[in-house]
Design a protein around this motif. Structure first.
Motif, PDB file in Angstrom:
ATOM      1  N   THR A 129     -10.308  13.899   1.608  1.00 49.79           N
ATOM      2  CA  THR A 129      -9.281  12.978   1.089  1.00 49.79           C
ATOM      3  C   THR A 129      -7.905  14.123   1.085  1.00 49.79           C
ATOM      4  OG1 THR A 129     -11.201  13.000  -0.431  1.00 49.79           O
ATOM      5  CG2 THR A 129      -8.757  12.022  -1.079  1.00 49.79           C
ATOM      6  N   ALA A 130      -7.902  15.327   1.134  1.00 49.18           N
ATOM      7  CA  ALA A 130      -6.471  15.939   1.093  1.00 49.18           C
ATOM      8  C   ALA A 130      -5.697  15.726   2.082  1.00 49.18           C
ATOM      9  CB  ALA A 130      -6.827  17.532   0.823  1.00 49.18           C
ATOM     10  N   TYR A 158       1.952   1.244  -3.737  1.00 53.16           N
ATOM     11  CA  TYR A 158       0.794   2.213  -4.193  1.00 53.16           C
ATOM     12  C   TYR A 158      -0.085   1.219  -4.957  1.00 53.16           C
ATOM     13  CZ  TYR A 158       4.342   5.652  -4.707  1.00 53.16           C
ATOM     14  OH  TYR A 158       5.588   6.336  -4.344  1.00 53.16           O
ATOM     15  N   LEU A 209       0.679  -1.328   0.097  1.00 54.16           N
ATOM     16  CA  LEU A 209      -0.085  -0.094  -0.008  1.00 54.16           C
ATOM     17  C   LEU A 209       0.924   1.092   0.079  1.00 54.16           C
ATOM     18  CD1 LEU A 209      -2.970   0.205   0.443  1.00 54.16           C
ATOM     19  CD2 LEU A 209      -2.906   0.977   2.621  1.00 54.16           C
ATOM     20  N   LEU A 210       1.772   1.150   0.887  1.00 51.41           N
ATOM     21  CA  LEU A 210       2.616   2.675   0.954  1.00 51.41           C
ATOM     22  C   LEU A 210       3.789   2.759   0.098  1.00 51.41           C
ATOM     23  CD1 LEU A 210       2.277   2.846   4.913  1.00 51.41           C
ATOM     24  CD2 LEU A 210       1.069   3.886   3.076  1.00 51.41           C
ATOM     25  N   ALA A 211       4.222   1.418  -0.425  1.00 47.68           N
ATOM     26  CA  ALA A 211       5.476   1.599  -1.132  1.00 47.68           C
ATOM     27  C   ALA A 211       5.184   1.322  -2.433  1.00 47.68           C
ATOM     28  CB  ALA A 211       6.554   0.834  -0.652  1.00 47.68           C
ATOM     29  N   LEU A 230      -4.414  12.017   2.449  1.00 46.38           N
ATOM     30  CA  LEU A 230      -3.338  11.688   1.572  1.00 46.38           C
ATOM     31  C   LEU A 230      -2.041  12.208   2.167  1.00 46.38           C
ATOM     32  CD1 LEU A 230      -4.876  12.545  -1.898  1.00 46.38           C
ATOM     33  CD2 LEU A 230      -3.698  10.427  -1.413  1.00 46.38           C
ATOM     34  N   VAL A 231      -2.174  13.330   2.854  1.00 46.17           N
ATOM     35  CA  VAL A 231      -1.053  13.927   3.453  1.00 46.17           C
ATOM     36  C   VAL A 231      -0.444  12.761   4.699  1.00 46.17           C
ATOM     37  CG1 VAL A 231      -0.053  15.843   4.596  1.00 46.17           C
ATOM     38  CG2 VAL A 231      -1.330  16.206   2.866  1.00 46.17           C
ATOM     39  N   ILE A 257       9.595   3.919   5.292  1.00 49.45           N
ATOM     40  CA  ILE A 257      10.728   3.869   4.616  1.00 49.45           C
ATOM     41  C   ILE A 257      11.902   3.552   5.598  1.00 49.45           C
ATOM     42  CG2 ILE A 257      12.513   5.682   3.708  1.00 49.45           C
ATOM     43  CD1 ILE A 257      10.640   6.501   1.778  1.00 49.45           C
ATOM     44  N   SER A 283       4.058   6.566   5.246  1.00 52.14           N
ATOM     45  CA  SER A 283       4.933   6.127   4.374  1.00 52.14           C
ATOM     46  C   SER A 283       6.299   6.408   4.751  1.00 52.14           C
ATOM     47  CB  SER A 283       4.332   6.410   2.766  1.00 52.14           C
ATOM     48  OG  SER A 283       5.615   6.458   1.805  1.00 52.14           O
ATOM     49  N   LEU A 284       6.466   7.520   4.911  1.00 54.97           N
ATOM     50  CA  LEU A 284       7.799   8.015   5.560  1.00 54.97           C
ATOM     51  C   LEU A 284       8.259   7.072   6.621  1.00 54.97           C
ATOM     52  CD1 LEU A 284       9.639  10.167   4.357  1.00 54.97           C
ATOM     53  CD2 LEU A 284       8.679  11.641   6.053  1.00 54.97           C
ATOM     54  N   ALA A 295      -1.346   9.810   4.804  1.00 58.37           N
ATOM     55  CA  ALA A 295      -0.634   8.513   4.207  1.00 58.37           C
ATOM     56  C   ALA A 295       0.799   8.827   3.914  1.00 58.37           C
ATOM     57  CB  ALA A 295      -1.573   8.035   3.087  1.00 58.37           C
ATOM     58  N   GLY A 296       1.044   9.942   3.409  1.00 61.44           N
ATOM     59  CA  GLY A 296       2.312  10.384   3.068  1.00 61.44           C
ATOM     60  C   GLY A 296       3.390  10.292   4.213  1.00 61.44           C
ATOM     61  N   ILE A 297       3.052  10.798   5.476  1.00 67.93           N
ATOM     62  CA  ILE A 297       3.686  10.655   6.476  1.00 67.93           C
ATOM     63  C   ILE A 297       3.803   9.243   7.202  1.00 67.93           C
ATOM     64  CG2 ILE A 297       3.953  11.443   8.939  1.00 67.93           C
ATOM     65  CD1 ILE A 297       2.390  13.998   7.936  1.00 67.93           C
TER      66      ILE A 297
END
Lengths: 207, 191
Positions: free
Chosen positions: B169-170, B21, B17-19, B173-174, B184, B180-181, B176-178
């Motif tokens: 949604t906005a 997509y 999901l996070l890497a 998404l942000v 990493i 995903s970070l 989800a970005g964090i």
């Protein structure tokens, strides 16, 4: 409303009112995954535009023939055939791009945009206007993907369509090319679009 | 040891999901409450593993020996769609409780790119049977993990003060970005 006006309105809707993936929050997976450069975004957008236009046209011409109960399965077969065509053509003529896009080309089959437009639009409207809708959604998607790809490529590696833009002293924000950058770029773009719509007083802000 | 690496790398490092997509429509759609996310996660684990076994067998024993690789997309989607239907019918008959728990999510899975994505990744990586099984299980567990963590975040987001334009949604998404970070950070563990 006359017929030409109707087609014109449909053509325009995909560019702002229904622009995927921002307004029509569908088809996010490829928009996140392949937008590491503007070129990839453009290629993916065009591939999807081709599929959605033709699938809308075919499904809408067959809409009175396909029995209601098996319609989703029939749509999927039509879409999968078109996607296979795209896949083979891309491998033959744009090999480097098709390697870059990888599994996301066959995954157009399960891209919700295509099936969503088939079910939501093409199954209720005549072929010509359905194809207009397909073109407009496809072009809108291409524009969005190219925009996201441009932002990520410009700030993340300092180039645009492979050409270096910034000088040597520019330190690229490598994180934008990685996975988290995709989410954050799209999230912020969506926020900005909402802000702009609110400023113009438009009424279609999503919850 | 290799299988262990494969499991860790596909659950955490290359989280589907996070890497990679894959499977974002349900990710944003059903992650508003932990309960629904749990149902979706269970359905996904179930269908991903089954469809991986079926698509792998078809690809290895039918498509490749006869040189029909170009039919891959068409075959896979048909297998997944009919499999989902089959599972739905069997569950309805045999286990009403599970059927009710999974509910509408089962039907939605046909168009979940995570299921198709895992099937396609397996043929691209040319995995053997055991590796394929490990990969499918680890990937779908990774998906479930990310989905549940994210649902927890979104429950909190609903009661926080967020600028009007970023709501919905906005901000999701942000967030989800964090997340995903954070994932990493697992990169050092296995390539």
């Amino acid at each position: 409303m006359s017929k030409t006006q109707h087609i014109g309105a449909t053509l325009k809707a995909g560019l702002w009112q229904r622009i995927p993936p921002f307004r029509l929050v569908l088809g996010l997976c490829p928009s996140l995954a392949i937008t590491t450069s503007a070129e990839n975004g453009l290629g993916m957008g065009l591939a999807l535009a081709f599929v959605v236009t033709l699938s809308n046209g075919i499904i809408s011409s067959l809409r009175n023939v396909i029995p209601g109960k098996v319609r989703i399965a029939s749509y999927i077969v039509i879409i999968a055939t078109l996607v296979s065509i795209v896949e083979i053509v891309m491998k033959a003529f744009f090999f480097p791009l098709s390697e870059q896009l990888g599994i996301y080309i066959p995954l157009i089959v399960v891209n919700c945009i295509v099936l969503g437009r088939a079910e939501g639009f093409a199954s209720k409207n005549p072929p010509l206007i359905s194809m207009a809708d397909g073109i407009s959604i496809g072009v809108g998607y291409t524009l969005s993907l190219t925009l996201i790809g441009s932002i990520r490529e410009l700030l993340g590696s300092g180039s645009w369509f492979g050409l270096r833009v910034f000088g040597e002293s520019f330190e690229p924000l490598a994180f934008l090319i990685l996975a988290p950058g995709a989410f954050i770029t799209i999230g912020i773009l969506l926020g900005l679009q909402n802000l702009f719509s609110r400023w113009r007083g438009e009424k279609f802000i999503q919850s | 040891m290799d299988l262990f690496y494969l499991a860790i790398s596909s659950t955490f490092v290359n989280n589907i999901l996070l890497a990679q997509y894959l499977g974002h429509c349900p990710f944003l759609g059903v992650s508003k409450r932990i309960g629904t996310a749990l149902g979706m996660a269970a359905a996904i684990i179930f269908v991903t593993i089954l469809s991986a076994i079926f698509t792998w067998s078809t690809f290895t024993y039918v498509l490749r020996p006869y040189g029909l690789e170009f039919l891959q997309t068409l075959t896979f989607i048909l297998i997944i769609a009919s499999l989902v239907q089959l599972v739905e019918i069997i569950l309805k008959k045999k286990s009403k409780a599970l059927y009710n728990a999974l509910g509408v999510y089962l039907a939605l899975i046909t168009t979940n790119c995570a299921v198709m994505g895992v099937a396609l990744l397996i043929t691209r990586k040319e995995l053997g049977f055991i590796e394929m099984l490990v990969f499918a299980i680890a990937s779908s567990v990774g998906y479930a993990l990310a989905l549940l963590l994210f649902a927890g975040h979104r429950e909190r987001l609903q009661i926080s003060a967020i600028p009007k334009s970023m709501q919905g949604t906005a901000i999701a998404l942000v967030t989800a970005g964090i997340m995903s970070l954070a994932f990493i950070g697992f990169r050092g563990m296995a390539a």
